[in-house]
Enzyme design. Structure first.
Site, short mmCIF file in Angstrom:
data_model
loop_
_atom_site.label_atom_id
_atom_site.label_comp_id
_atom_site.label_asym_id
_atom_site.label_seq_id
_atom_site.Cartn_x
_atom_site.Cartn_y
_atom_site.Cartn_z
N HIS A 10 5.58 -3.45 -4.45
CA HIS A 10 5.81 -4.69 -3.70
C HIS A 10 4.74 -5.73 -4.04
O HIS A 10 3.56 -5.42 -4.08
CB HIS A 10 5.80 -4.38 -2.20
CG HIS A 10 6.79 -3.33 -1.82
ND1 HIS A 10 6.46 -1.99 -1.80
CD2 HIS A 10 8.10 -3.41 -1.51
CE1 HIS A 10 7.54 -1.29 -1.46
NE2 HIS A 10 8.53 -2.13 -1.29
N SER A 42 -0.26 3.77 0.07
CA SER A 42 -1.16 2.76 -0.50
C SER A 42 -2.54 2.82 0.15
O SER A 42 -3.55 2.49 -0.48
CB SER A 42 -0.56 1.36 -0.32
OG SER A 42 0.69 1.25 -0.94
N ASP A 50 2.94 1.67 -5.46
CA ASP A 50 3.57 0.62 -4.66
C ASP A 50 4.11 -0.47 -5.59
O ASP A 50 3.41 -0.92 -6.50
CB ASP A 50 2.53 0.02 -3.71
CG ASP A 50 3.16 -0.66 -2.51
OD1 ASP A 50 4.25 -1.23 -2.66
OD2 ASP A 50 2.54 -0.64 -1.43
#
Length: 914
Positions: free
Chosen positions: A757, A808, A755
């Site tokens: 972000h 995630s 991930d």
């Protein structure tokens, strides 16, 4: 009769041999051994051309095969790692490539059959080794010319096909395409394998093995493992795995990631540890076996071997390890569309709309056409880059212009995109009406791209031929709703053509349904022609029908076509698009070519304007077009100049809190410094502004996104604005901290592996720091092993895990399990878009002894952290969590009503925009 490898691998873990090169080094061969009499006069050095030994020293190669078989190997590889015309050109022996491969296959076949005859219950197999070559299709060797390639896709495929045909004729049981560092090379090899098997009439399993260039988990050409899986998804793959790269311990997290996602059997053959300063390998066979044992115990593998530095002594350790062990079960086939650039794009419901950037199109952008005509490629690339920054998840590239060599320009531009990681991370849509241009584009991209488009307008035969080529090159496809009768303009024609195309693609071509994207034709409404009044509502109805009756298929469209009648009135056009998308997305439209920087939201449109637009879009009254035209005329003077209705700046007159919220929702960063400066005196601390009006704005965006009234590119603008606001406040927040204060505790923050972000995580860091906590921020894409190691090294008091995407969730479970394995007792704080109290209770908390707390937004962290830092309140909190989690588990994952706020929508709003 000998069992086929395909039947044996589900039954037990198979042993692959070790390194060929390492073994050859033990024979202390000289230049003369490599040359023999036959190659005495060829120029240049021949020593190091190991593949040539199949012709000059076959006794050495067969002796190595024998040693590996004595060590317990089930599968031996042919000595053909570099035996392609591309690689052999350096040694001036290209004309001997076929003979080399044929000899290698026969040498291995003979010795494998000898051992099978001795112990028929343990059949031996031969894998034809197909290396990556010494050239790359995805990268330029010339630093001054990023568009240059030393080898083309066609040259690479031809070279591979020659090798594979000889290996197949020599009797190999499988083709092993290994040490893949460039996925485009691998795609050429897969393309060649299909053709080689057609030519020889021999069908064998295809094994792939990729090598990673660093601990970031990417190949040399920049792809993540998930992106790689998407790129090769089209092929009939038997096994996929990892080799070379690192030692077994360093490779394990990447192997686990691959095994969790790949719907194939899993192979692995790591190096004998990490090389020393002289390039040698010091790890002993017993030490490597201890690390490999973990692969087997955790059910990660089906085929295990060794790479650089390994010999028969290493492989001999494996027999006891695999005895009675349970083989890995392949992951299920993905149920969503997988596309990729350098990174994976998984098109699934939680991404409510995939925006396709439209500006790299010479037919639709005069500026882009001019730049391509003038060869100003750097400026043209900036257009692509800006679209990605604005939230485009796919970039559409079209070079169809009468004055351009479209094929050459497509190739050049896609090569240039490949050299720009910020652009290349997203998939490309190859857009052309010329088939040769589409083929040229397909041969440039290592990722899984989209072809735009094919249709039935020239009949089934051409449609099927085109579809088969697209499948062979590994792309998804846009299917336009045209047939031999013309364009589908009614609901009935749209669903008729789409169903016919779907059945042809799935039943006759074997196309993955998830790779089919229908464009049922967005046509202009409010044109004054009565027949056109149903165009929008027929499209929307067709979307719903396709979703219900053609499982797996996706729906796209060129949204700007809808409002063509109102060109010149930007506000009305954007409002029409917002209304149309709101209704189409609710029916299942999940992709489209839309300007990502559009500023009109569905909820922004005044009720009377929205009513008139919906009357047109949904065809609710016969005079709908006239009413909207009248409205458009009344707005023309202001809208044509400002692209907004009257008083577009009225929001600037409201209270500062409302202005900040509005700026976030609209993604407007122009006034942030002024408004934040005005807000500061009204709050005790700068961080209170983040927790107040800024958080309110983020929460409101979450509501709009969840209701389908805002789509992802607009959310990306919001995220960038939030990041800018935090950066403006950061220096003030730092200055407000009291010097010399004792730390309230130490917190480790990380976005989990897979991930990228981090906005939500960063906001949590700011809030926690302002409450006196020391922050250890590990960034994004952090492997579980790193989180555990750093947490223990830093002696942190708690760990915050963040993640936006569905994978995630599984990675967070893995982190918790690794913490448990390490004997840690550090509380876990869980946050992110896809996380929930339910998932935390059902999946994460049960595998970890310490408290695991799900938090809905950043404002909760400090309060929870304070409770965790006090031993008595920590015990009370742990007991409270145990009760909540147990109740959720006892009710099958359904929390009682008063706990919903921890598990449902509001908890997701902040971190949704990470």
């Amino acid at each position: 009769m000998k069992k086929d490898i395909r039947h044996l691998v589900p039954e037990r873990i198979l042993i692959l041999d070790g390194a060929m090169g390492t073994m050859i080094q033990q024979y202390d061969l000289r230049e003369a051994d490599f040359r023999g009499e036959r190659f005495r006069d060829i120029p240049g050095q021949m020593k190091g051309n190991n593949d040539l030994l199949c012709l000059t020293r076959p006794d050495v190669i067969q002796d190595i095969h024998r040693k590996y078989l004595e060590a317990g190997t089930d599968i031996i590889e042919t000595n053909t790692f570099n035996a392609t015309a591309v690689s052999m050109a350096d040694y001036h022996v290209v004309e001997y490539v076929r003979e080399m491969n044929l000899a290698a296959a026969r040498l291995a076949r003979e010795i494998a059959d000898e051992y099978t005859a001795r112990t028929p219950e343990k059949p031996r197999f031969v894998a034809g080794s197909v290396g990556p070559t010494n050239k790359t299709c995805s990268m330029s060797p010339d630093v001054n010319n990023p568009a240059y390639r030393a080898v083309t896709f066609d040259e690479m495929a031809a070279s591979y096909q020659q090798q594979m045909e000889a290996l197949l004729e020599g009797g190999v049981d499988a083709l092993l395409i290994e040490t893949i560092f460039d996925t485009l090379n691998a795609k050429a090899a897969l393309y060649a394998a299909r053709r080689a098997m057609q030519v020889t009439g021999k069908d064998v399993p295809i094994m792939l093995s990729v090598t990673l260039s660093d601990t970031g988990g990417r190949t040399l050409s920049g792809q993540t493992l998930d992106a790689f899986l998407a790129s090769v998804q089209h092929a009939d793959i038997f096994s996929i795995g990892l080799n070379c790269s690192f030692g077994a311990r360093q490779m394990k997290p990447f192997l686990r990631q691959l095994a969790s996602r790949a719907p194939y059997y899993i192979s692995v053959y790591p190096n004998a540890g990490l090389p020393n300063s002289l390039g040698g390998y010091d790890q002993t066979p017993a030490e490597m076996a201890a690390e490999v044992r973990e692969y087997i115990q955790e059910g990660l593998v089906n085929i295990i071997g060794g790479c650089c530095g390994t010999t028969d002594a290493y492989i001999a350790e494996y027999a006891d390890l695999v005895a009675g062990a349970t083989p890995h079960l392949p992951a299920p086939e993905p149920e969503q569309l997988w596309l990729s650039g350098l990174e994976l794009l998984e098109v699934k419901p939680e991404i409510n709309f995939v925006n396709i950037g439209e500006r790299c199109n010479v037919a639709g952008s005069r500026k882009f056409l001019r730049l391509i005509n003038e060869k100003k490629y750097d400026e043209a690339l900036s257009i692509a880059r800006q679209q990605v920054e604005d939230g485009a998840l796919i970039i559409d590239v079209n070079m169809d212009d009468g004055l351009l060599d479209a094929g050459e320009e497509m190739t050049t531009f896609l090569h240039l995109i490949s050299s720009e990681p910020e652009i290349a991370r997203v998939p490309v849509m190859i857009d052309s009406s010329k088939w040769e241009v589409i083929l040229a584009g397909l041969k440039c991209l290592q990722g899984k791209s989209v072809v735009n488009s094919i249709s039935l307008k020239e009949g089934e035969e051409k449609f099927l031929a085109s579809a088969r080529q697209i499948r062979d090159y590994g792309a998804a496809v846009v299917v336009m709703a045209f047939d031999e009768k013309g364009q589908a303009d009614t609901y009935e024609r749209k669903i008729e053509i789409c169903e016919r195309a779907y059945r042809l693609l799935v039943d006759k071509v074997g196309f993955n349904p998830n790779d089919i994207i229908f464009d049922p034709n967005v046509l202009s409404v409010a044109t004054g022609i009565e027949e056109h009044n149903k165009y929008a509502v027929d499209f929307i109805r067709a979307v719903g029908w396709i979703r219900k009756h053609l499982p797996g298929a996706h729906i796209s469209g060129g949204v700007s076509n809808l409002s063509f009648s109102f060109r010149g009135n930007t506000y009305i056009r954007e409002a029409m698009h917002a209304v149309f998308l709101y209704h189409a997305i609710r029916q299942g439209m999940d992709m489209g070519i839309v300007n990502p920087s559009t500023s009109v939201l569905y909820t922004d449109i005044p009720a009377d304007v929205r009513e008139k637009i919906e009357d047109v879009v949904l065809n609710r009254r016969p005079d709908a077009a006239e009413r909207l035209i009248g409205l458009a005329e009344s707005l023309r003077d202001t809208a044509s100049v400002s692209s907004k209705p009257v008083r577009q700046d009225a929001w600037r007159e409201g209270p500062v809190e409302e202005r900040l919220k509005y700026a976030l929702v609209k993604g407007i960063g122009d006034f942030l410094e002024v408004d934040l400066a005005e807000a500061l005196p009204q709050y005790a601390r700068a961080v209170d502004i983040i927790e107040g009006p800024l958080m309110n704005g983020m929460n409101y965006v979450g509501e709009l996104f969840g209701a389908g009234k805002m789509f992802l590119p607009q959310v990306v603008k919001t995220a960038r604005t939030m990041k800018k606001a935090v950066s403006v406040l950061q220096p003030i927040i730092e200055s407000e901290k009291q010097e010399g204060t004792v730390s309230a505790g130490k917190v480790l923050l990380a976005t989990v592996k897979g991930d990228v972000h981090d906005i939500g995580k960063n906001i949590v860091g700011v809030v926690m720091a302002c409450n006196g906590y020391e922050i250890v921020d590990l960034g994004v894409m952090v492997p579980a092993e790193t989180i555990v190691r750093r947490a223990l090294e830093e002696k942190v008091d708690m760990i915050g895990l963040s993640g936006l995407i569905t994978p995630s969730l599984e990675e967070m479970v893995h982190v918790a399990a690794e913490l448990q394995k390490a004997g840690a007792d550090i509380p876990l704080l869980i946050g992110g878009a896809t996380t929930s109290n339910v998932h935390t209770a059902l999946k994460i908390a049960p595998v970890y002894q310490a408290p695991v707390i799900h938090l809905k937004d950043a404002s909760q962290n400090a309060g929870v952290a304070a409770r965790l830092m006090n031993p008595e309140s920590r015990r009370a909190l742990a007991q409270e969590l145990d009760r909540q989690h147990e109740e959720i588990r006892s009710q099958g994952g359904k929390p009682r009503k008063e706990m919903v706020s921890l598990a449902e929508s509001r908890e997701k709003r902040l971190n949704l925009f990470e």
